[in-house]
Design an enzyme around this catalytic site. Structure first.
Site, PDB file in Angstrom:
ATOM      1  N   GLU A 181     -52.221  26.269 -13.202  1.00  0.00           N
ATOM      2  CA  GLU A 181     -53.108  26.926 -12.226  1.00  0.00           C
ATOM      3  C   GLU A 181     -54.307  26.053 -11.863  1.00  0.00           C
ATOM      4  O   GLU A 181     -54.602  25.080 -12.560  1.00  0.00           O
ATOM      5  CB  GLU A 181     -53.592  28.265 -12.804  1.00  0.00           C
ATOM      6  CG  GLU A 181     -54.302  28.119 -14.143  1.00  0.00           C
ATOM      7  CD  GLU A 181     -55.365  29.173 -14.377  1.00  0.00           C
ATOM      8  OE1 GLU A 181     -56.196  29.383 -13.490  1.00  0.00           O
ATOM      9  OE2 GLU A 181     -55.362  29.748 -15.480  1.00  0.00           O
TER      10      GLU A 181
ATOM     11  N   LYS B 122     -61.342  31.677  -5.132  1.00  0.00           N
ATOM     12  CA  LYS B 122     -60.473  32.110  -6.232  1.00  0.00           C
ATOM     13  C   LYS B 122     -59.345  32.959  -5.640  1.00  0.00           C
ATOM     14  O   LYS B 122     -59.602  33.971  -4.991  1.00  0.00           O
ATOM     15  CB  LYS B 122     -61.301  32.923  -7.243  1.00  0.00           C
ATOM     16  CG  LYS B 122     -60.498  33.460  -8.413  1.00  0.00           C
ATOM     17  CD  LYS B 122     -61.440  34.090  -9.441  1.00  0.00           C
ATOM     18  CE  LYS B 122     -60.686  34.905 -10.460  1.00  0.00           C
ATOM     19  NZ  LYS B 122     -61.588  35.511 -11.448  1.00  0.00           N
TER      20      LYS B 122
ATOM     21  N   VAL C  75     -53.767  32.764 -12.614  1.00  0.00           N
ATOM     22  CA  VAL C  75     -52.430  32.870 -13.220  1.00  0.00           C
ATOM     23  C   VAL C  75     -51.532  33.692 -12.291  1.00  0.00           C
ATOM     24  O   VAL C  75     -50.411  33.283 -11.956  1.00  0.00           O
ATOM     25  CB  VAL C  75     -52.508  33.524 -14.614  1.00  0.00           C
ATOM     26  CG1 VAL C  75     -51.103  33.769 -15.158  1.00  0.00           C
ATOM     27  CG2 VAL C  75     -53.305  32.650 -15.578  1.00  0.00           C
TER      28      VAL C  75
ATOM     29  N   ASP D 253     -61.419  47.561 -13.543  1.00  0.00           N
ATOM     30  CA  ASP D 253     -61.021  46.178 -13.289  1.00  0.00           C
ATOM     31  C   ASP D 253     -59.862  45.782 -14.194  1.00  0.00           C
ATOM     32  O   ASP D 253     -60.036  45.623 -15.405  1.00  0.00           O
ATOM     33  CB  ASP D 253     -62.241  45.262 -13.508  1.00  0.00           C
ATOM     34  CG  ASP D 253     -61.982  43.812 -13.103  1.00  0.00           C
ATOM     35  OD1 ASP D 253     -60.812  43.439 -12.892  1.00  0.00           O
ATOM     36  OD2 ASP D 253     -62.969  43.056 -13.020  1.00  0.00           O
TER      37      ASP D 253
ATOM     38  N   SER E 298     -56.802  42.857 -14.136  1.00  0.00           N
ATOM     39  CA  SER E 298     -56.412  41.649 -13.407  1.00  0.00           C
ATOM     40  C   SER E 298     -55.056  41.785 -12.727  1.00  0.00           C
ATOM     41  O   SER E 298     -54.112  42.352 -13.296  1.00  0.00           O
ATOM     42  CB  SER E 298     -56.366  40.468 -14.364  1.00  0.00           C
ATOM     43  OG  SER E 298     -55.891  39.320 -13.689  1.00  0.00           O
TER      44      SER E 298
ATOM     45  N   ASP F 158     -53.157  39.520 -12.583  1.00  0.00           N
ATOM     46  CA  ASP F 158     -52.244  38.694 -13.400  1.00  0.00           C
ATOM     47  C   ASP F 158     -51.134  39.543 -14.011  1.00  0.00           C
ATOM     48  O   ASP F 158     -49.993  39.080 -14.142  1.00  0.00           O
ATOM     49  CB  ASP F 158     -53.005  38.052 -14.574  1.00  0.00           C
ATOM     50  CG  ASP F 158     -53.896  36.892 -14.168  1.00  0.00           C
ATOM     51  OD1 ASP F 158     -53.933  36.537 -12.975  1.00  0.00           O
ATOM     52  OD2 ASP F 158     -54.570  36.345 -15.076  1.00  0.00           O
TER      53      ASP F 158
ATOM     54  N   LYS G  65     -57.854  36.510 -21.833  1.00  0.00           N
ATOM     55  CA  LYS G  65     -59.232  36.045 -21.799  1.00  0.00           C
ATOM     56  C   LYS G  65     -60.052  36.773 -22.853  1.00  0.00           C
ATOM     57  O   LYS G  65     -59.956  37.989 -23.014  1.00  0.00           O
ATOM     58  CB  LYS G  65     -59.846  36.308 -20.422  1.00  0.00           C
ATOM     59  CG  LYS G  65     -59.230  35.478 -19.324  1.00  0.00           C
ATOM     60  CD  LYS G  65     -60.096  35.438 -18.082  1.00  0.00           C
ATOM     61  CE  LYS G  65     -60.028  36.709 -17.273  1.00  0.00           C
ATOM     62  NZ  LYS G  65     -60.714  36.567 -15.973  1.00  0.00           N
TER      63      LYS G  65
HETATM   64  N1  PSU Z   1     -59.179  32.326 -18.714  1.00  0.00           N
HETATM   65  C1  PSU Z   1     -60.153  31.401 -18.862  1.00  0.00           C
HETATM   66  N2  PSU Z   1     -60.754  30.885 -17.759  1.00  0.00           N
HETATM   67  C2  PSU Z   1     -60.371  31.269 -16.501  1.00  0.00           C
HETATM   68  C3  PSU Z   1     -59.319  32.227 -16.360  1.00  0.00           C
HETATM   69  C4  PSU Z   1     -58.771  32.709 -17.487  1.00  0.00           C
HETATM   70  O1  PSU Z   1     -60.531  31.050 -19.976  1.00  0.00           O
HETATM   71  O2  PSU Z   1     -60.946  30.775 -15.529  1.00  0.00           O
HETATM   72  C5  PSU Z   1     -58.874  32.648 -14.980  1.00  0.00           C
HETATM   73  C6  PSU Z   1     -57.351  32.559 -14.844  1.00  0.00           C
HETATM   74  O3  PSU Z   1     -57.083  31.861 -13.656  1.00  0.00           O
HETATM   75  C7  PSU Z   1     -56.914  33.998 -14.724  1.00  0.00           C
HETATM   76  C8  PSU Z   1     -58.106  34.590 -13.999  1.00  0.00           C
HETATM   77  O4  PSU Z   1     -55.729  34.142 -14.017  1.00  0.00           O
HETATM   78  O5  PSU Z   1     -59.204  33.989 -14.699  1.00  0.00           O
HETATM   79  C9  PSU Z   1     -58.117  36.086 -14.015  1.00  0.00           C
HETATM   80  O6  PSU Z   1     -59.181  36.493 -13.221  1.00  0.00           O
HETATM   81  P1  PSU Z   1     -59.348  38.037 -12.776  1.00  0.00           P
HETATM   82  O7  PSU Z   1     -59.758  38.780 -14.022  1.00  0.00           O
HETATM   83  O8  PSU Z   1     -60.446  38.004 -11.772  1.00  0.00           O
HETATM   84  O9  PSU Z   1     -58.019  38.483 -12.249  1.00  0.00           O
HETATM   85 MN    MN Z   2     -60.843  40.577 -13.578  1.00  0.00          MN
END
Ligand code: PSU
Ligand code: MN
Length: 283
Positions: free
Chosen positions: A15, A74, A94, A126, A128, A130, A147
């Site tokens: 990614e 993003k 991801v 919230d 993700s 993903d 995360k």
């Molecule tokens: N984990 C990390 N750093 C990051 C991410 C995950 O340590 O930058 C990123 C990945 O790209 C993951 C995204 O897919 O955060 C998920 O973000 P969101 O919660 O906004 O969907």
């Molecule tokens: Mn998120």
């Protein structure tokens, strides 16, 4: 990359959100290039994904990857088409990368941590993108769990609901990103790359979608949780929301840990890329 797929050589998708937003410049680019080297060292072919010049690019060149800095958009699963049409530089998460994997028929991916259910759900509501993307894409994702700033047990429950196998790499519990132990149980433990590849192939032959393989960090940071809580409180106090939360929290962790989380984050991402390469090569 296209030749590699046609010849049946293993391809591992990577990614760009972590390149653009996971590290301060120029570390993000170095981590991205280091991950590509790790995939190659394992005998597979890396394909870093991002939106550039109106296209979803699968297999970014080095100078192209250099354009993914903090100004990049993003890009999650919902954003790919928009970012391409609007000619944005789009750093895929991801989930966004998994959408490209489906289109390009790539079966393996590596990252640091999967997104998931945020702490305090449903305030904020919230979760993700993903998770949904992983359920839908026939791709095995190697990560060090989800995360660190998320509600990990809730995320593991939701992955079960979505029918996503959560495998542990030589471990019985899902790694907690910086910390190796203390997470919820995995659905099964795997001992080697060939076994992981066979499980993925069997899952896909049954019509299954994505699988998560959690690899614990070699060097476990076991004292980071209080710092994560402080960083989240700070984000709340400053009104940081949605997609901006992760970059903000990671920035606080990297600064306040004296760079320890940054080093750990970098090492675990490259180690995950190597393992995904080994599994892709064994498939
Ligand atoms: N984990 C990390 N750093 C990051 C991410 C995950 O340590 O930058 C990123 C990945 O790209 C993951 C995204 O897919 O955060 C998920 O973000 P969101 O919660 O906004 O969907
Ligand atoms: Mn998120």
């Amino acid at each position: 990359m296209r030749t590699a797929l046609a010849e049946g050589r293993g391809v591992v998708a990577l990614e760009t959100t972590l390149v653009a937003h996971g590290f301060p410049a120029p570390d993000g680019l170095e981590v991205g290039l280091g991950s590509e080297r790790a995939v190659r060292a394992a005998g597979a072919v890396p394909a870093t994904v991002g939106i550039l010049d109106g296209e979803v690019v699968v297999g970014l060149l080095e100078d192209e990857l250099g354009r993914f800095d903090a100004s990049a958009r993003k890009v999650g699963p919902r954003d790919l088409a928009t970012a391409a049409v609007q000619r944005a530089v789009g750093a895929t998460t991801v989930g966004g990368t998994l959408v490209a994997c489906r289109a390009a028929d790539i079966r393996f991916m590596a990252t640091g941590g999967l997104g998931g259910v945020h702490r305090g759900w449903p305030r904020p509501p919230d979760v993700s993108g993903d998770l949904d993307a992983l359920a839908a894409a026939p791709v095995l994702v190697v990560s060090s769990g989800v995360k660190s700033l998320l509600d990990v047990p809730a995320t593991a429950e939701l992955l079960e609901t979505l029918g996503v196998p959560v495998l542990g790499w030589r471990t019985d519990t899902l790694p907690l990103f910086y910390a190796a132990s203390g997470g919820p149980p995995v659905s099964a433990r795997v001992e080697d790359a060939a076994e992981a590849a066979r499980i993925a192939a069997a899952h896909w032959s049954l019509g299954g979608g994505g699988l998560l393989l959690g690899r614990p960090p070699v060097e476990s940071l076991d004292d980071i949780e209080p710092l994560i809580e402080r960083a989240l409180a700070k984000a709340g106090a400053e009104g940081i929301q949605g997609g901006a939360v992760t970059p903000f929290v990671l920035g606080v962790l990297h600064r306040e840990s004296g760079g320890r989380t940054l080093r750990a984050n970098r090492v675990l991402i490259e180690d995950n890329a190597r393992l995904a390469g080994e599994i892709a090569a064994a498939a």
